[in-house]
Design a protein around this motif. Structure first.
Motif, PDB file in Angstrom:
ATOM      1  N   LYS A 112       0.836  -1.206   0.000  1.00 31.87           N
ATOM      2  CA  LYS A 112       0.000   0.000   0.000  1.00 31.87           C
ATOM      3  C   LYS A 112       0.874   1.261   0.000  1.00 31.87           C
ATOM      4  CE  LYS A 112      -3.860   2.091   2.429  1.00 31.87           C
ATOM      5  NZ  LYS A 112      -4.747   2.030   3.569  1.00 31.87           N
ATOM      6  N   ILE A 113       1.926   1.250   0.808  1.00 32.67           N
ATOM      7  CA  ILE A 113       2.846   2.398   0.866  1.00 32.67           C
ATOM      8  C   ILE A 113       3.561   2.566  -0.467  1.00 32.67           C
ATOM      9  CG2 ILE A 113       5.012   3.191   1.917  1.00 32.67           C
ATOM     10  CD1 ILE A 113       3.987   1.954   4.554  1.00 32.67           C
ATOM     11  N   THR A 114       3.981   1.458  -1.071  1.00 31.64           N
ATOM     12  CA  THR A 114       4.672   1.526  -2.360  1.00 31.64           C
ATOM     13  C   THR A 114       3.771   2.116  -3.445  1.00 31.64           C
ATOM     14  OG1 THR A 114       5.962  -0.416  -1.743  1.00 31.64           O
ATOM     15  CG2 THR A 114       5.941   0.165  -4.063  1.00 31.64           C
ATOM     16  N   VAL A 115       2.524   1.684  -3.482  1.00 32.43           N
ATOM     17  CA  VAL A 115       1.579   2.211  -4.472  1.00 32.43           C
ATOM     18  C   VAL A 115       1.350   3.703  -4.248  1.00 32.43           C
ATOM     19  CG1 VAL A 115      -0.847   2.129  -5.194  1.00 32.43           C
ATOM     20  CG2 VAL A 115       0.448   0.023  -4.936  1.00 32.43           C
ATOM     21  N   GLU A 116       1.212   4.107  -2.986  1.00 31.90           N
ATOM     22  CA  GLU A 116       0.984   5.527  -2.685  1.00 31.90           C
ATOM     23  C   GLU A 116       2.202   6.374  -3.046  1.00 31.90           C
ATOM     24  OE1 GLU A 116      -1.141   8.855  -1.497  1.00 31.90           O
ATOM     25  OE2 GLU A 116      -1.826   6.832  -1.913  1.00 31.90           O
ATOM     26  N   LEU A 160       2.450   9.411  -5.748  1.00 33.83           N
ATOM     27  CA  LEU A 160       2.907  10.760  -5.410  1.00 33.83           C
ATOM     28  C   LEU A 160       4.111  11.180  -6.252  1.00 33.83           C
ATOM     29  CD1 LEU A 160       2.525  10.625  -1.545  1.00 33.83           C
ATOM     30  CD2 LEU A 160       1.175  11.998  -3.120  1.00 33.83           C
ATOM     31  N   PHE A 161       5.091  10.289  -6.408  1.00 37.82           N
ATOM     32  CA  PHE A 161       6.305  10.655  -7.138  1.00 37.82           C
ATOM     33  C   PHE A 161       6.085  10.764  -8.644  1.00 37.82           C
ATOM     34  CE2 PHE A 161       8.622   9.335  -3.262  1.00 37.82           C
ATOM     35  CZ  PHE A 161       9.428  10.448  -3.127  1.00 37.82           C
ATOM     36  N   LEU A 162       5.115  10.022  -9.165  1.00 34.45           N
ATOM     37  CA  LEU A 162       4.853  10.088 -10.600  1.00 34.45           C
ATOM     38  C   LEU A 162       3.710  11.052 -10.936  1.00 34.45           C
ATOM     39  CD1 LEU A 162       5.343   6.353 -11.584  1.00 34.45           C
ATOM     40  CD2 LEU A 162       6.973   8.234 -11.698  1.00 34.45           C
ATOM     41  N   VAL A 163       3.328  11.873  -9.974  1.00 37.78           N
ATOM     42  CA  VAL A 163       2.390  12.988 -10.109  1.00 37.78           C
ATOM     43  C   VAL A 163       1.078  12.548 -10.778  1.00 37.78           C
ATOM     44  CG1 VAL A 163       2.170  15.427 -10.700  1.00 37.78           C
ATOM     45  CG2 VAL A 163       4.440  14.440 -10.402  1.00 37.78           C
ATOM     46  N   GLU A 164       0.447  11.556 -10.191  1.00 34.56           N
ATOM     47  CA  GLU A 164      -0.873  11.163 -10.675  1.00 34.56           C
ATOM     48  C   GLU A 164      -1.884  12.268 -10.400  1.00 34.56           C
ATOM     49  OE1 GLU A 164      -4.139   7.935  -9.323  1.00 34.56           O
ATOM     50  OE2 GLU A 164      -2.183   7.107  -9.834  1.00 34.56           O
ATOM     51  N   LEU A 221      -1.725  16.256  -9.192  1.00 32.98           N
ATOM     52  CA  LEU A 221      -0.791  17.365  -8.992  1.00 32.98           C
ATOM     53  C   LEU A 221      -0.899  17.947  -7.584  1.00 32.98           C
ATOM     54  CD1 LEU A 221       1.335  19.219 -10.266  1.00 32.98           C
ATOM     55  CD2 LEU A 221      -0.529  20.727 -10.961  1.00 32.98           C
ATOM     56  N   VAL A 222      -2.128  18.116  -7.083  1.00 35.69           N
ATOM     57  CA  VAL A 222      -2.320  18.719  -5.757  1.00 35.69           C
ATOM     58  C   VAL A 222      -1.697  17.837  -4.679  1.00 35.69           C
ATOM     59  CG1 VAL A 222      -4.042  19.452  -4.070  1.00 35.69           C
ATOM     60  CG2 VAL A 222      -4.390  19.949  -6.487  1.00 35.69           C
ATOM     61  N   ASP A 223      -1.947  16.532  -4.732  1.00 37.94           N
ATOM     62  CA  ASP A 223      -1.370  15.638  -3.729  1.00 37.94           C
ATOM     63  C   ASP A 223       0.154  15.600  -3.811  1.00 37.94           C
ATOM     64  OD1 ASP A 223      -3.846  15.017  -2.733  1.00 37.94           O
ATOM     65  OD2 ASP A 223      -4.033  13.118  -3.808  1.00 37.94           O
ATOM     66  N   SER A 224       0.712  15.633  -5.007  1.00 33.54           N
ATOM     67  CA  SER A 224       2.164  15.624  -5.157  1.00 33.54           C
ATOM     68  C   SER A 224       2.777  16.914  -4.625  1.00 33.54           C
ATOM     69  CB  SER A 224       2.545  15.412  -6.618  1.00 33.54           C
ATOM     70  OG  SER A 224       2.184  14.118  -7.019  1.00 33.54           O
ATOM     71  N   ILE A 225       2.098  18.031  -4.825  1.00 35.10           N
ATOM     72  CA  ILE A 225       2.602  19.309  -4.288  1.00 35.10           C
ATOM     73  C   ILE A 225       2.524  19.304  -2.763  1.00 35.10           C
ATOM     74  CG2 ILE A 225       2.116  21.786  -4.142  1.00 35.10           C
ATOM     75  CD1 ILE A 225       1.486  21.690  -7.140  1.00 35.10           C
ATOM     76  N   LEU A 281       5.476  18.818   2.327  1.00 34.68           N
ATOM     77  CA  LEU A 281       5.791  18.035   3.521  1.00 34.68           C
ATOM     78  C   LEU A 281       7.272  17.662   3.554  1.00 34.68           C
ATOM     79  CD1 LEU A 281       4.873  16.430   6.052  1.00 34.68           C
ATOM     80  CD2 LEU A 281       4.511  14.502   4.505  1.00 34.68           C
ATOM     81  N   MET A 282       7.819  17.222   2.425  1.00 37.63           N
ATOM     82  CA  MET A 282       9.242  16.872   2.374  1.00 37.63           C
ATOM     83  C   MET A 282      10.121  18.096   2.625  1.00 37.63           C
ATOM     84  SD  MET A 282       9.617  13.646   1.871  1.00 37.63           S
ATOM     85  CE  MET A 282       8.189  13.363   2.890  1.00 37.63           C
ATOM     86  N   TRP A 283       9.700  19.239   2.107  1.00 44.21           N
ATOM     87  CA  TRP A 283      10.451  20.473   2.320  1.00 44.21           C
ATOM     88  C   TRP A 283      10.443  20.854   3.795  1.00 44.21           C
ATOM     89  CZ3 TRP A 283       8.500  25.620   3.231  1.00 44.21           C
ATOM     90  CH2 TRP A 283       9.485  26.612   3.149  1.00 44.21           C
TER      91      TRP A 283
END
Length: 193
Positions: free
Chosen positions: A102-106, A110-114, A116-120, A125-127
Motif C-alpha cells: 500500500k505504501i509503495t503504491v501511494e 505521489l512521485f509520478l504525479v498522478e 498534482l495537488v497531492d504531489s505538491i 511536507l518533504m520540504w
C-alpha cells in the motif's frame, strides 16, 4: 498487545504499568543518545542477567538453609513455550506485506504525479521535513514522539472542548487558504469524483 491495552497505557488508566512502560522507553531512548545501540543492549542484558543470577543464588542459599526442595525459582517461566508458530509468522508477515504494498503504491502515485495537488502537498511536507531534520535528529524526534504519545491523549481527554474548538478554527482557515490557492493557480483544481 491488543488495541485496548495500548489505549489504556496511553490514557494512564493503570498508572503503575504506564509509568513503567513510559519510564523504560524514555530511559532506553535517552541511553541511546549517549551510547550506541550495541552498548545499550549489552548493558540492559548484563543488568537483567545480574538480577536473575543473584536471585537464583539467593533462592539456592535459602533452600539450603531451610532444607526445602522448592526447585528452580524460574521453573514456571522455563516451561512456557516461547517459539513462534508458523501461522503467527505468516499472519503478521502478510499484514506487513499488505501495508508495504500500500505504501509503495501511494509513493509511486505521489512521485509520478498522478494528482498534482497531492504531489505538491507531499513536496511541501518533504520540504518542511528538511527543516525538521536540520533542527532535530531522529532519536530526538523519537523521544519527543514518546513524550507526546503519553501526554497528548490525557491532555486532550481533559480539555477536549477547547482543543476541538481551536482545531476547527485552524481547519477552516486552512481550507480557506487552500481554496484561494486552488482558484488562483491554473491546473490545481481538484477533479470532481
Amino acid at each position: 498487545m491488543d488495541a485496548k491495552r495500548v489505549v489504556d497505557l496511553l490514557y494512564w488508566r493503570d498508572v503503575k504499568a504506564t509509568g513503567v512502560v513510559f519510564g523504560a522507553g524514555l530511559l532506553l531512548l535517552l541511553s541511546l543518545t549517549v551510547c550506541s545501540i550495541v552498548s545499550v543492549s549489552s548493558y540492559i542484558g548484563l543488568a537483567l542477567l545480574s538480577v536473575t543470577i543473584c536471585f537464583r543464588i539467593y533462592k539456592g542459599i535459602l533452600q539450603a538453609i531451610q532444607k526445602s526442595d522448592e526447585g528452580h525459582p524460574f521453573k514456571q517461566y522455563l516451561d512456557h513455550d516461547v517459539s513462534l508458530s508458523e501461522d503467527m509468522v505468516h499472519k503478521y508477515s502478510d499484514i506487513v506485506l499488505a501495508k508495504l504494498n500500500k505504501i509503495t503504491v501511494e509513493l509511486r502515485r505521489l512521485f509520478l504525479v498522478e494528482d498534482l495537488v497531492d504531489s505538491i502537498k507531499f513536496a511541501v511536507l518533504m520540504w518542511i521535513l528538511t527543516y525538521v531534520g536540520a533542527l532535530f535528529n531522529g532519536l530526538t524526534l523519537l523521544i519527543l514522539g514518546l513524550i507526546g504519545a503519553f501526554s497528548c491523549p490525557i491532555i486532550y481527554e481533559k480539555h477536549q472542548a477547547q482543543i476541538d474548538h481551536y482545531l476547527a478554527l485552524v481547519n477552516n482557515q486552512i481550507k480557506d487558504v487552500v481554496g484561494k490557492i486552488q482558484t488562483k493557480v491554473p491546473g490545481m483544481k481538484r477533479k470532481t469524483e
